[in-house]
Enzyme design. Structure first.
Site, PDB file in Angstrom:
ATOM      1  CB  SER A  42     -56.057  26.460 -30.919  1.00 53.33           C
ATOM      2  OG  SER A  42     -56.050  27.354 -32.387  1.00 53.33           O
ATOM      3  CG  HIS A 152     -61.997  28.114 -32.478  1.00 53.39           C
ATOM      4  ND1 HIS A 152     -61.620  28.444 -33.820  1.00 53.39           N
ATOM      5  CD2 HIS A 152     -61.276  28.163 -31.651  1.00 53.39           C
ATOM      6  CE1 HIS A 152     -60.294  28.965 -33.775  1.00 53.39           C
ATOM      7  NE2 HIS A 152     -60.253  28.862 -32.325  1.00 53.39           N
ATOM      8  CD  GLN A 160     -58.472  26.321 -34.420  1.00 52.34           C
ATOM      9  OE1 GLN A 160     -58.213  25.939 -33.434  1.00 52.34           O
ATOM     10  NE2 GLN A 160     -57.982  27.383 -35.326  1.00 52.34           N
ATOM     11  CD  GLU A 161     -59.927  28.519 -38.126  1.00 48.66           C
ATOM     12  OE1 GLU A 161     -59.861  29.220 -39.227  1.00 48.66           O
ATOM     13  OE2 GLU A 161     -59.381  28.951 -36.982  1.00 48.66           O
ATOM     14  CD  GLU A 202     -61.882  31.478 -35.564  1.00 46.65           C
ATOM     15  OE1 GLU A 202     -62.112  31.211 -36.836  1.00 46.65           O
ATOM     16  OE2 GLU A 202     -60.898  31.635 -35.072  1.00 46.65           O
ATOM     17  CG  ASP A 238     -56.365  26.722 -38.642  1.00 42.53           C
ATOM     18  OD1 ASP A 238     -55.250  25.673 -38.435  1.00 42.53           O
ATOM     19  OD2 ASP A 238     -56.677  27.908 -38.043  1.00 42.53           O
ATOM     20  CD  GLU A 281     -54.515  28.977 -40.056  1.00 40.21           C
ATOM     21  OE1 GLU A 281     -55.073  29.409 -41.102  1.00 40.21           O
ATOM     22  OE2 GLU A 281     -54.360  29.352 -38.934  1.00 40.21           O
ATOM     23  CG  ASP A 308     -51.877  30.436 -36.354  1.00 38.07           C
ATOM     24  OD1 ASP A 308     -51.203  31.096 -36.028  1.00 38.07           O
ATOM     25  OD2 ASP A 308     -52.736  30.210 -36.123  1.00 38.07           O
ATOM     26  CE  LYS A 333     -54.166  33.367 -35.441  1.00 34.35           C
ATOM     27  NZ  LYS A 333     -54.338  32.153 -35.048  1.00 34.35           N
ATOM     28  CG  HIS A 361     -60.486  36.287 -36.711  1.00 30.01           C
ATOM     29  ND1 HIS A 361     -61.668  36.163 -36.705  1.00 30.01           N
ATOM     30  CD2 HIS A 361     -59.670  35.315 -37.242  1.00 30.01           C
ATOM     31  CE1 HIS A 361     -61.830  34.763 -36.991  1.00 30.01           C
ATOM     32  NE2 HIS A 361     -60.920  34.192 -37.549  1.00 30.01           N
ATOM     33  NE  ARG A 362     -55.224  34.304 -31.927  1.00 32.47           N
ATOM     34  CZ  ARG A 362     -54.132  33.533 -31.319  1.00 32.47           C
ATOM     35  NH1 ARG A 362     -53.195  34.460 -31.060  1.00 32.47           N
ATOM     36  NH2 ARG A 362     -53.810  32.431 -30.858  1.00 32.47           N
ATOM     37  CB  SER A 363     -61.318  31.844 -31.284  1.00 31.72           C
ATOM     38  OG  SER A 363     -60.330  31.688 -30.424  1.00 31.72           O
ATOM     39  CE  LYS A 385     -58.070  31.495 -40.559  1.00 25.21           C
ATOM     40  NZ  LYS A 385     -57.368  30.405 -39.900  1.00 25.21           N
TER      41      LYS A 385
END
Ligand code: PGA
Ligand code: ZN
Length: 410
Positions: A42, A152, A160-161, A202, A238, A281, A308, A333, A361-363, A385
């Site tokens: 994303s 994800h 997403q999170e 993740e 997020d 986020e 982000d 990132k 991090h990234r996914s 994260k």
């Protein structure tokens, strides 16, 4: 002073089974730095462009190598400037954000080795403009993404999170233990209730048939079984709202909702009144700047409003966010912007503006890459994260932080 002797690049696989690149920078004193490149699912619209892997391998090991051979690797800012100028585009689409970042970070790693320093020590020295670095280290509070949706996971959750966050008063090791305990509690609960415990990109669980309310209920009940909710442990989201913003409206299909910005904001206010939410986020699509501004004006004193996609680790976009007070915290990132020097500039500017820093991090990650752990310590980030405390490519970052903590942090 050592010189860059050689730069090579190969394609490798990441945690999603996609190809990425891994670059090796070799110095004439024998020191080496190897860096693989993560990838997001994303992405913000203004992120540095990734060029196809085969092309990136070719560019790094020929054009970039030819230009940087013989250069002083300790001059990180100069190396990055050469790469930026050689690319010549605002989003690095010519040489590729992936190519450029791999060389930028691998150069820093080789230099750290050459100076006999831990990577975080070398990065801290660069970050502080080569001034003496304070000996007391600040460790980031880990943010655990324990329930996954959005891009994800192939479930129906739009957000997403769903995350748990230990109190910032907890030491790093205790915070990590908390994340692990809550994760296992959640797994037990899901199994007990007959839900599937497949995990997303993740490492968080990605059960089917959940609504946002149900996801929040599950993570807070898993947290409160072992810790005091609202005191020892908090909730974060997020939303990655851009990923379900379609045709000018937010489509939250699992709840049968299509929402305007103000309605989505009301949903957040509702969550805030029921849960100890301290972090949100990407609450709105990056183009809906007015909503960001109003939300931060109304709730910025109560909660971290984290940009982000809106800032993409780029000092240029941060200026607008700071001037217009669109958020009070930012994600970092390095692959969104493409060089270490620009990443540092972004962090310095954000810290100067009083924003909280979350290194992320990234996914799509690679199994041995711990760069962000050292980066977070080097710049004194407030949070990190790295997903759930499972899956090799996620835990390797937490384990690296634990190693630094055990050696230097106590
Ligand atoms: P991404 O997601 O790495 O897939 O972009 C992470 C995030 O949105 O924070
Ligand atoms: Zn995000």
């Amino acid at each position: 002073m050592p010189k860059i002797k050689d730069i090579t690049c190969q394609k490798i696989l990441n945690s999603r089974g996609d190809w990425t690149i891994e670059t090796k920078v070799v110095l004439d004193d024998g020191s080496e730095g190897i860096q693989a490149i993560p990838d997001g699912a994303s992405k913000g619209e203004n992120e540095a462009i990734y060029i196809p892997v085969d092309k990136a391998v070719d560019i790094v090991s020929s054009a970039i190598r030819d230009v940087l051979e013989g250069e002083n690797p300790y001059e990180q800012a100069a190396i990055d400037r050469v790469l930026i100028e050689m690319d010549g585009t605002p989003n690095k689409k010519h040489l590729g954000g992936n190519s450029i970042l791999s060389v930028s970070l691998a150069t820093a790693k080789a230099s750290a080795k050459s100076q006999g320093l831990e990577l975080y020590e070398y990065l801290a020295w660069l970050f502080s403009h080569k001034r003496a670095v304070s000996t007391s280290l600040k460790f980031p509070t880990p943010i655990f993404n324990i329930l996954n949706g959005g891009l994800h996971a192939h479930n129906n959750l739009s957000f997403q999170e769903f995350m748990v966050i230990p109190s910032a008063k907890m030491t790093f090791d205790k915070g990590l233990e908390l994340g692990v305990k809550v994760y296992h509690n959640l797994k037990d609960d899901l199994i007990k209730d007959g839900c599937d415990v497949d995990v997303g990109d993740e490492g968080g669980f990605a059960p089917n048939g959940f609504t946002i309310a149900k996801a929040l209920r599950y993570i807070s009940s898993a947290a409160s079984r072992s810790f005091k909710l609202g005191d020892q442990v908090f909730i974060g989201l997020d939303v990655a709202a851009g990923s379900f913003y379609k045709k000018g409206i937010y489509q939250i299909l699992e709840d049968g909702l299509v929402l305007e910005d103000e309605e989505l904001e009301r949903m957040y206010v509702g969550i805030l009144s029921n849960y100890p939410l301290i972090y949100i986020e990407d609450p709105f699509y990056e183009g809906n700047v007015q909503s960001w501004q109003e939300f931060t004006r109304k709730l910025g004193s109560k909660l971290m409003i984290v940009a982000d996609d809106l800032v993409v680790t780029n000092p240029k976009f941060l200026k607008n966010v700071v001037n217009r007070k669109l958020a009070n915290a930012v994600i970092v990132k390095p692959n969104q912007v493409g060089t270490l020097t620009e990443t540092f500039e972004f962090i310095r500017d954000a810290q100067d503006a009083g924003m909280k820093i979350i290194v992320s991090h990234r996914s799509g990650e690679t199994g041995e890459d711990t760069f962000i752990a050292d980066l977070a310590v080097a710049v004194g980030a407030d949070f990190i994260k790295s997903g759930a405390p499972v899956r090799g490519e996620r835990v390797v970052k937490y384990n690296r932080l634990l190693q630094i903590y055990n050696e230097k942090g106590k």
